[in-house]
Enzyme design. Structure first.
Site, PDB file in Angstrom:
ATOM      1  N   LEU A 267      19.111  43.076 103.627  1.00 29.95           N
ATOM      2  CA  LEU A 267      20.460  42.694 104.018  1.00 29.95           C
ATOM      3  C   LEU A 267      20.878  41.422 103.292  1.00 29.95           C
ATOM      4  O   LEU A 267      20.118  40.452 103.252  1.00 29.95           O
ATOM      5  CB  LEU A 267      20.476  42.427 105.529  1.00 29.95           C
ATOM      6  N   ASP A 268      22.072  41.403 102.704  1.00 24.67           N
ATOM      7  CA  ASP A 268      22.593  40.130 102.221  1.00 24.67           C
ATOM      8  C   ASP A 268      22.826  39.242 103.445  1.00 24.67           C
ATOM      9  O   ASP A 268      23.193  39.722 104.516  1.00 24.67           O
ATOM     10  CB  ASP A 268      23.890  40.333 101.439  1.00 24.67           C
ATOM     11  N   TRP A 269      22.634  37.956 103.259  1.00 31.65           N
ATOM     12  CA  TRP A 269      22.562  37.024 104.382  1.00 31.65           C
ATOM     13  C   TRP A 269      23.753  37.150 105.328  1.00 31.65           C
ATOM     14  O   TRP A 269      24.897  36.941 104.957  1.00 31.65           O
ATOM     15  CB  TRP A 269      22.444  35.610 103.850  1.00 31.65           C
ATOM     16  N   ASN A 270      23.432  37.547 106.596  1.00 27.37           N
ATOM     17  CA  ASN A 270      24.426  37.689 107.667  1.00 27.37           C
ATOM     18  C   ASN A 270      25.485  38.743 107.370  1.00 27.37           C
ATOM     19  O   ASN A 270      26.591  38.701 107.936  1.00 27.37           O
ATOM     20  CB  ASN A 270      25.102  36.345 107.963  1.00 27.37           C
ATOM     21  N   ALA A 271      25.171  39.682 106.496  1.00 22.80           N
ATOM     22  CA  ALA A 271      26.116  40.774 106.238  1.00 22.80           C
ATOM     23  C   ALA A 271      26.278  41.626 107.498  1.00 22.80           C
ATOM     24  O   ALA A 271      25.395  41.680 108.361  1.00 22.80           O
ATOM     25  CB  ALA A 271      25.620  41.640 105.083  1.00 22.80           C
TER      26      ALA A 271
END
Length: 767
Positions: A267-271
């Protein structure tokens, strides 16, 4: 299981086309075939000993004692230490005692596979020395749909073929150096505007049809999977109305099923994601637990997520750890070199002195000479009087331990306090000094910076020259005895915001002012993307222009060696420079909201694969400097084009690994017809029926002495000839006439030859 669902366009009540992502379940399990077989065997043995909670723990981020961008959970009893994930694809970010490598766009301008591999290998060694398990790079998305894209500089090229080849070399090098590569951002992450949901507005939906998705945006990701990439990062925005990191069509259907990806998805950060993202193909969340953690444990216990899916998630992660050999004592403790720089900390030296020649050579090779009138360059003899102008010629005022350093904003300090998600319009020029990188996650901080003015001063000391400089005046006065006037300007870009334009009047005004007083004005542009030059490029006193891109720590020495002719220019543009911004068409500006009160931004990729030079060719637009263009200090001639078909027939399977089978071999003779040694990038373009007029399908960089001739051999594989058939959901080779073009740029192609592919039935390929 083979899904035959495409990205079908549905019709809304308003009559406009909307795009939806169909569901593709279940998530394919990793098979551990080929190069992955041993790693999977070891991973399966370890994961079989883990409890449910331990498996959940390694699929999520945890609080970390270091400054890694992310840390996963560990399983101490099984000697699994957890993983440090850190930025980014251009070098180790926000730490000390590392190298500022040339940025990816600069490397793209080298068109050099060997230098790309070397950069990737030395960079990988530095991440490893800092205890980083996973490099959050390289970058195949954005490709650069919009020239204004804030992150275009993080990737190698707008062309998917060139991007794919250089990402391949980078991934192989990273992983041979002992760290996991992470190709990002899958997929359609082509603008910073509305890339994430903020203030009640959804993230933009990148609406991409099935054919465009396969033939353009997925192309470099396929190369990356073929390279054996350990991990893939899903993107922030939506793809055909569904957020990327919970999009089962993208993750399960395209990546894990069609491409047979064996690694894990981050996951891209906090996506945006949800608990069902695990079923949709997401394997790891960052920076903490997100919707996983205890929620995932409960979901497995109640059957919402099958335990076999959780086991597959954990196995994919551990298998990648084994794939690059990080078990045992092969890697320092995770994050050992990642510390708060304002506090006392151990010095962890990551640099290898052996990397210096390669880093300098790459810095040199990414400079592109686009204008050179009357032999202005190289200097025929060392100039006696040199006048230097422009804010970009010197070092920024600070490079310390603050956020400006961490985010690459030392030359553009106005960006420092800007809050992600807010609307900002930044000065196109980073007026605080020479830029070596763009901004935020992809930024790589220099250990030192040998800026242009300092390098010129040192050279002047050697040659007994006299140097004048004015780096602040918008209309500087020029010493009338100057032999040469060097004007340094730049164009900055950053993650988080798209650029406001492709030039700025302040910088162009400096050029025009100097050129009005100096008959030998040379312009050097450090650019984090496309930068237009038409306000002054035809001025008779502008004798030479260099697109210097983002060369890293050796900016000054690289340029001085080129100016004085100690080395020659060999860079070529990895994008097109237009005469006017409007020449790029509707894709120039990022997509936005359609009406007041709209909270659902949509971006229709209706141009398909007709981007950059493909669009200019189709529409008959004359560029200022075309894709693949770059001047040299010598000249080259091309002759004797030959094509031999190895195998393009329906009798040979083209499924799976057969897509990489050689289909044809092209040879051409190239001669150095000048009086200096030089390097040439031999470019091959292919005209495929029912496709753009021509597409890059091969390149080789060669070095030749004066009078020397070489035969260049370029192999085309079956994939190079194929188009995506949306009905059969297959790659097919059409029975038709094709044409090969070979030359020095996308518009300088002196050799061409047509040939017919007779297949009987169309040749089918599957990724």
């Amino acid at each position: 299981m083979k899904s035959i669902l495409a990205f079908a366009g549905l019709i809304s009540l308003a009559g406009a086309a909307t795009f939806e992502s169909p569901d593709v379940y279940p998530s394919p399990q990793g098979r551990g075939t080929g190069a992955w077989s041993s790693a999977y065997a070891s991973a399966e043995a370890m994961v079989s000993q883990m409890t449910l909670e331990e498996k959940v723990n390694i699929t999520m981020g945890v609080e970390s004692p270091n400054t890694c961008a992310g840390m996963t959970g560990s399983v101490p009893r099984l000697q699994y230490p957890g993983l440090c994930l850190h930025d980014a694809g251009n070098g180790v970010r926000a730490t000390d005692l590392v190298t500022a490598f040339p940025s990816a766009l600069h490397v793209g301008a080298t068109w050099d596979r060997n230098l790309t591999w070397q950069r990737g290998w030395y960079m990988g060694k530095e991440f490893k020395a800092k205890g980083v398990n996973i490099i959050l790079g390289p970058n195949a998305g954005p490709l650069g749909r919009s020239p204004l894209g804030g992150r275009n500089w993080e990737g190698f090229s707008v062309d998917p073929y060139l991007s794919g080849k250089l990402n391949y070399e980078t991934i192989v090098a990273h992983q041979e150096a002992g760290v996991m590569a992470n190709i990002k951002h899958l997929v359609g992450n082509e603008q910073e505007t509305y890339r994430r949901p903020y203030f009640g507005v959804e993230a933009v939906s990148s609406n991409i049809d099935d054919k465009t998705m396969h033939e353009f945006y997925l192309w470099p990701f396929v190369d990356s999977v073929h390279a054996g990439v350990a991990s893939v990062m899903c993107s922030y925005q939506r793809v055909n109305s569904t957020y990327s990191c919970e999009n089962s069509k993208v993750l399960n259907g395209l990546l894990k099923e069609e491409m047979d990806f064996q690694g894990f998805v981050i996951l891209d950060w906090n996506a945006i994601h949800n608990l069902n993202s695990a079923n949709a193909g997401l394997d790891m969340v960052m920076p903490l637990g997100g919707h996983f953690g205890q929620n995932l444990t409960d979901a497995v216990n109640n059957g919402t997520v099958g335990e076999e899916r959780l086991t597959d998630m954990a196995t994919r992660i551990v298998a990648a750890w084994y794939l690059v050999g990080q078990e045992g004592d092969n890697l320092p403790a995770p994050g050992i070199g990642m510390s708060n720089l304002t506090l006392p900390h151990e010095q962890v030296e990551a640099r290898d002195p052996a990397s210096k020649p390669s880093t300098l050579e790459t810095a040199i090779a990414g400079h592109v000479l686009v204008k050179n009138e009357n032999g202005a360059l190289p200097f025929q003899e060392p100039p006696k009087m040199i006048s230097v102008f422009g804010y970009d010629a010197t070092v920024p005022p600070t490079k310390n331990v603050d956020k400006l350093f961490e985010l690459g904003y030392t030359s553009s300090q106005e960006m420092g306090p800007a809050e992600l998600g807010t609307q900002q319009v930044f000065d196109q020029a980073a007026r605080g000094g020479a830029i070596t990188t763009g901004g935020r996650a992809g930024a790589n901080a220099p250990p030192y910076m040998l800026d242009p003015l300092s390098a010129i001063q040192y050279k002047a000391h050697e040659t007994d020259a006299w140097v004048n400089w004015d780096l602040s005046s918008p209309q500087p006065q020029v010493n009338g005895a100057s032999d040469v006037c060097l004007v340094f300007i730049n164009a900055i870009a950053t993650e988080g915001w798209d650029r406001a334009g492709l030039h700025d009047d302040f910088s162009d005004g400096i050029v025009l002012s100097v050129a009005s007083q100096c008959s030998n004005t040379i312009v050097i542009i450090h650019a984090a993307g496309t930068r237009l030059v038409d306000q002054w490029i035809e001025h008779p006193n502008v004798t030479a222009t260099v697109i210097a891109h983002l060369p890293g720590q050796d900016s000054g020495p690289a340029l001085v060696k080129l100016l004085y002719g100690e080395v020659g220019f060999s860079g070529k543009l990895p994008y097109t420079i237009a005469k006017n911004e409007s020449d790029y068409g509707e894709v120039l500006h990022p997509c936005g909201l359609k009406f007041e009160g709209d909270t659902d931004p949509q971006c229709e990729f209706k141009e398909g694969s007709y981007l950059d030079y493909r669009a200019f060719d189709k529409q008959g637009i004359e560029p200022r400097f075309e894709f693949g263009f770059g001047l040299s200090y010598t000249t080259f001639s091309y002759s004797d084009l030959k094509i031999s078909a190895v195998d393009i027939s329906s009798s040979t399977a083209c499924n799976g690994d057969h897509m990489w089978d050689t289909a044809a071999v092209v040879t051409v003779n190239v001669a150095n017809t000048g009086d200096r040694e030089g390097q040439e990038v031999v470019q091959l373009y292919l005209a495929i029926p029912n496709s753009p007029p021509k597409q890059l399908r091969g390149f080789e960089k060669i070095r030749l002495e004066p009078g020397e001739q070489a035969t260049v051999r370029i192999e085309l594989d079956k994939r190079d000839f194929a188009v995506w058939d949306v009905v059969s959901q297959q790659w097919v080779i059409q029975e038709a006439e094709y044409e090969v073009f070979v030359g020095a740029s996308s518009r300088d192609l002196p050799l061409r030859e047509k040939f017919v592919v007779e297949t009987g039935d169309m040749t089918e390929m599957e990724i």
